[in-house]
Design an enzyme around this catalytic site. Sequence first.
Site, PDB file in Angstrom:
ATOM      1  N   SER A  62       0.808  -1.224   0.000  1.00 26.29           N
ATOM      2  CA  SER A  62       0.000   0.000   0.000  1.00 26.29           C
ATOM      3  C   SER A  62       0.837   1.268   0.000  1.00 26.29           C
ATOM      4  O   SER A  62       0.314   2.339  -0.307  1.00 26.29           O
ATOM      5  CB  SER A  62      -0.938   0.005   1.219  1.00 26.29           C
ATOM      6  OG  SER A  62      -0.180  -0.017   2.418  1.00 26.29           O
ATOM      7  N   HIS A  81       0.983   3.939   7.164  1.00 30.72           N
ATOM      8  CA  HIS A  81       0.388   4.808   6.146  1.00 30.72           C
ATOM      9  C   HIS A  81       0.787   6.256   6.397  1.00 30.72           C
ATOM     10  O   HIS A  81       1.379   6.588   7.432  1.00 30.72           O
ATOM     11  CB  HIS A  81      -1.136   4.672   6.138  1.00 30.72           C
ATOM     12  CG  HIS A  81      -1.608   3.478   5.348  1.00 30.72           C
ATOM     13  ND1 HIS A  81      -2.938   3.164   5.192  1.00 30.72           N
ATOM     14  CD2 HIS A  81      -0.922   2.517   4.659  1.00 30.72           C
ATOM     15  CE1 HIS A  81      -3.049   2.062   4.462  1.00 30.72           C
ATOM     16  NE2 HIS A  81      -1.832   1.661   4.128  1.00 30.72           N
ATOM     17  N   ASP A 106      -8.184   5.788   4.748  1.00 32.33           N
ATOM     18  CA  ASP A 106      -8.210   4.563   5.552  1.00 32.33           C
ATOM     19  C   ASP A 106      -9.458   4.408   6.403  1.00 32.33           C
ATOM     20  O   ASP A 106      -9.497   3.533   7.288  1.00 32.33           O
ATOM     21  CB  ASP A 106      -6.988   4.537   6.483  1.00 32.33           C
ATOM     22  CG  ASP A 106      -5.696   4.386   5.712  1.00 32.33           C
ATOM     23  OD1 ASP A 106      -5.755   3.967   4.535  1.00 32.33           O
ATOM     24  OD2 ASP A 106      -4.632   4.680   6.288  1.00 32.33           O
TER      25      ASP A 106
END
Length: 722
Positions: free
Chosen positions: A44, A82, A110
């Site tokens: 990701s 992230h 998210d």
Amino acid sequence: MQIRHALVHLITLGMVISSALMIWKGLIIMTGSESPLVVVLSESMEPGFERGDILFLQMSKHPIRTGDIVVFNDGREIPIVHRVIEVVHERRDNAQVDFLTKGDNNPMDDRILYTHGQLWLQQHHIMGRAIGYLPKAGWVTLVMTEKPVIKAVCAAVIKSTLTQPHNHHHLLAASPSLLAAVLHRLSPLPSTALAFFRSLPPPHPLDASLALLRLLAPHPRHHPTARSLLRDLSLRHPLSSPLLLPSLLADPHLPSWLLLLLSQSARPHDALRVFDHMRAREVVPDAHASSALLTALAKSRMTATARKVFDQMTRAGVAMNTHVYNAMLHVCLKAGDAALAESLMTRMDAAGVPLDRFSFNTVIALYCRKGMQYEAMCVRERMENQGVKADVVTWNSLIHGLCKERRVKEASQLLREMAMAGVAPDHVTYTTLVDGYCRAGDLEEAVKLRGEMEAMGMLPGVATYNAILRKLCEDGKMKEVNVLLNEMDERKVQADHVTCNTLINAYCKRGDMTSALKVKRRMMESGLQLDQFTYKALVHGFCKAKELDEAKEALFEMMGAGFSPNYSVLSWIVDGLCNKNNAVAVLAIPDELMKRGFPPDKAVYRSLIRRLCKKGFIDLAGNVFNEMQGKGLEADCLVYATLACAYLTAGKPVAALDILNEMAKKQLYITPQIYNCMCTSYADEKGSLNMLWVHAIERGLITKSVYKVMHQARMKSSNPAV
């Protein structure tokens, strides 16, 4: 004792675990993060971070801002790495800072990953901020997480190590397929797989070794290790066999590597088997492996096979570069095929493949060996025109070719041109010229060149001394020979086989067998093994000195050393016995050989029969012939033809016709080689020889092709103007 070993291992394990915990807690204190190191498990965050990267985290008092990369955990088992895309500094209800995150490679934020109903992250969700990373260093953790079998194997190994230290060796050795499966699971981690493989004790199972080989082959940085492993396997296992080779042909690198290794290991037959399998699978070898195979075939004198392989390489689409063509030119040199070398040069020119110095030197050496000096000079001129400078090898080949044809003055001129071209002559240059002048009979010039060689700081080697010694021995100047030998001793130049054989042959021709035997003893004391030339010289010398018992002893010693006597050796003994009016003693030679443990073969009987026939002892030759057949040895065509010609010469045509009829019955045909041999041996018996050919043609013992050759030779001899 076992309890003590177990305690030692337990304490060692405890120290390792304690040290690891201390380091981990120290990092927590230093970074302020409960997890200072994390491994990226997903894609990701690509391209910034990839799977297997290790992130270094820190939890400082500085506020988190938009763009920071954080690791958060909102209650799930695995934390997430992230980027922060939005920061809300104050909420209406409790004035707490909130964060919104998103993966760089994800299409949306998210919120779908958060706990149900949660829209923001708070400070207590954050485990740390990324301050650095280590690429690919976390693949071990990744593999252990995703491949449970590897985790199970490692647990089994650790358990066996704690209980019995060496049991894990037997665990893995007992199941090669399990080890191969583990290596296959480690395919994303070639370095880890290699380290794991090396930790196991040898010998490693073949399946596991092949699995590791296929694992390392796609990675260029591991190619040296893979080639080394393949080399070890090729020495211990028949990798070119049909059972093992197919498992290697699927990889694009392994077939060429194996072909290269087998060729460089002087195993041309195994290399050919690999090449045939590659060709059947339409796997094209690379240029390096192709040139190595051709070179191996050339060194093994398999020149006809090399030509066939080269044609197959061309049809298979091998990238023909200069090195491949050079290997094929080397084949031409070994085969003496100047026409093929010329066609290869033409193909290189047409394909735009440049000729280098090795190409030109090989062709020049070939031309010089074939006596084509003009063509060799033309190639040298082409070298200069194409900007390829001739080196010492080029000049040495040209000089050697001229010296071989006794054109020593032209060779000396080349030496001067060589110096003008700025190429310094070496030992080979001067030794070739010294030998050339000696063979041309100009010993004075040879000695002068040796002096010039020494003036340039090059001391003569044994080859230089051998050339001068041979000429001195031919001229019978034994005093000068002794002076030269003393000089060799003073300069610590060790005599070799050529030196000793030259001296022995010279003493034998002079009948000085005492000196010859003295040289033989010194030769053996210095560790030099007697060869067939030594024994031949001794037999000839003893026969010439009429010391036939010593000659036969030398013959027995020769056969004991593993050398078979040829026609000349046995002829000298037969001549010696005949000259002493003791031709009957020739019949005892086979029995004497048998008593010494050397059963006479067909070649021995053939030589005795031929020489007795030549000396006119046809009845004794017949007795030897009968003894030969009585021992179950079949006579060949040359024996029958020799007896028939001898009977015709002795005025016994009926016996000669009986021999020829027996030849026809056994279908023993006269070949061109036998025809030439008979013409050479009985050149002074043309009448008998012509009668032999007439009777042989009548019985169909000479083929039409041989008859044509014979007829043309007779026409030329009767009419020289033709």
